[in-house]
Design a protein around this motif. Structure first.
Motif, short mmCIF file in Angstrom:
data_model
loop_
_atom_site.label_atom_id
_atom_site.label_comp_id
_atom_site.label_asym_id
_atom_site.label_seq_id
_atom_site.Cartn_x
_atom_site.Cartn_y
_atom_site.Cartn_z
N ARG A 46 0.84 -1.20 0.00
CA ARG A 46 0.00 0.00 0.00
C ARG A 46 0.88 1.25 0.00
N ALA A 47 1.93 1.24 0.79
CA ALA A 47 2.84 2.39 0.85
C ALA A 47 3.51 2.60 -0.51
N GLU A 48 3.95 1.51 -1.15
CA GLU A 48 4.57 1.62 -2.47
C GLU A 48 3.58 2.18 -3.49
N GLU A 49 2.36 1.71 -3.45
CA GLU A 49 1.33 2.21 -4.37
C GLU A 49 1.10 3.70 -4.16
N LEU A 50 1.05 4.12 -2.89
CA LEU A 50 0.85 5.54 -2.60
C LEU A 50 2.02 6.38 -3.10
N LEU A 51 3.25 5.89 -2.89
CA LEU A 51 4.42 6.63 -3.36
C LEU A 51 4.37 6.81 -4.87
N HIS A 52 3.99 5.77 -5.60
CA HIS A 52 3.88 5.87 -7.05
C HIS A 52 2.74 6.81 -7.45
N LYS A 53 1.65 6.77 -6.71
CA LYS A 53 0.52 7.66 -6.99
C LYS A 53 0.93 9.12 -6.79
N TYR A 54 1.61 9.40 -5.68
CA TYR A 54 2.04 10.76 -5.41
C TYR A 54 2.98 11.25 -6.51
N GLU A 55 3.89 10.38 -6.95
CA GLU A 55 4.82 10.77 -8.00
C GLU A 55 4.09 11.02 -9.32
N SER A 56 3.10 10.20 -9.63
CA SER A 56 2.38 10.40 -10.89
C SER A 56 1.62 11.73 -10.87
N GLN A 57 1.21 12.17 -9.69
CA GLN A 57 0.47 13.42 -9.60
C GLN A 57 1.37 14.64 -9.46
N LEU A 58 2.46 14.51 -8.69
CA LEU A 58 3.29 15.66 -8.38
C LEU A 58 4.58 15.77 -9.20
N GLN A 59 5.09 14.65 -9.66
CA GLN A 59 6.29 14.60 -10.51
C GLN A 59 7.53 15.22 -9.87
N LEU A 60 7.64 15.19 -8.55
CA LEU A 60 8.80 15.78 -7.88
C LEU A 60 10.09 15.04 -8.19
N VAL A 61 10.03 13.72 -8.21
CA VAL A 61 11.23 12.93 -8.49
C VAL A 61 11.65 13.10 -9.95
N ALA A 62 10.71 13.09 -10.85
CA ALA A 62 11.03 13.28 -12.27
C ALA A 62 11.70 14.63 -12.50
N LYS A 63 11.18 15.67 -11.87
CA LYS A 63 11.77 17.00 -12.02
C LYS A 63 13.16 17.05 -11.39
N TYR A 64 13.31 16.40 -10.25
CA TYR A 64 14.63 16.33 -9.61
C TYR A 64 15.63 15.65 -10.54
N GLU A 65 15.23 14.53 -11.13
CA GLU A 65 16.13 13.81 -12.03
C GLU A 65 16.46 14.63 -13.27
N GLN A 66 15.49 15.37 -13.79
CA GLN A 66 15.76 16.26 -14.93
C GLN A 66 16.79 17.31 -14.56
N ARG A 67 16.60 17.93 -13.40
CA ARG A 67 17.54 18.96 -12.95
C ARG A 67 18.95 18.39 -12.78
N GLN A 68 19.03 17.19 -12.19
CA GLN A 68 20.34 16.56 -11.99
C GLN A 68 21.03 16.28 -13.32
N GLN A 69 20.28 15.81 -14.30
CA GLN A 69 20.83 15.53 -15.62
C GLN A 69 21.33 16.81 -16.29
N LEU A 70 20.54 17.88 -16.21
CA LEU A 70 20.95 19.15 -16.80
C LEU A 70 22.20 19.70 -16.11
N LEU A 71 22.25 19.62 -14.80
CA LEU A 71 23.42 20.09 -14.06
C LEU A 71 24.66 19.28 -14.41
N LYS A 72 24.49 17.99 -14.60
CA LYS A 72 25.61 17.12 -14.98
C LYS A 72 26.14 17.53 -16.36
N ARG A 73 25.24 17.79 -17.30
CA ARG A 73 25.65 18.22 -18.64
C ARG A 73 26.35 19.58 -18.58
N MET A 74 25.82 20.48 -17.74
CA MET A 74 26.44 21.79 -17.59
C MET A 74 27.85 21.67 -17.02
N GLY A 75 28.00 20.82 -16.02
CA GLY A 75 29.32 20.60 -15.43
C GLY A 75 30.32 20.06 -16.44
#
Length: 110
Positions: free
Chosen positions: A57-86
């Motif tokens: 249930r906790a795993e399902e909720l975590l996936h649901k929150y991510e699908s709605q808020l996209q915080l992890v996806a945005k974090y990963e995008q930022r990290q990738q961009l920063l890596k390319r900039m570096g």
């Protein structure tokens, strides 16, 4: 398996405060402390099935929150961009136009 565990840990880092106390406890014991379902069940005097259901249930909720808020996806995008900039900045003659495009992309992640 390791990739799934790493992803769940990242989801947990972002959304753990949205879980119940029991879900947080079980997640931490199972994923961070590497306890088995049986060990957790014994500690809380519940069945292994109860622990399993709380974790699922906790795993399902975590996936649901991510699908709605996209915080992890945005974090990963930022990290990738920063890596390319570096990487560009480490070049002997950095491409300033590419850096400008990356900065613009970074601003637009959110």
């Amino acid at each position: 398996m390791l990739e799934k565990k790493t992803h769940l840990n990242l989801l947990y880092d972002f959304y753990h405060s949205l879980l119940t106390d029991k879900q947080r406890q079980y997640m931490e014991l199972y994923y961070y402390d590497d306890l088995s379902l049986g060990e957790i069940a014994e500690e809380f005097q519940v069945s292994r099935q109860a622990v399993y259901e709380h974790l699922k249930r906790a795993e399902e909720l975590l996936h649901k929150y991510e699908s709605q808020l996209q915080l992890v996806a945005k974090y990963e995008q930022r990290q990738q961009l920063l890596k390319r900039m570096g990487a560009i900045l480490e070049e002997s003659s950095p491409d300033l136009e590419e850096l400008k495009r990356l900065v613009s992309a970074l601003k637009n992640v959110d």
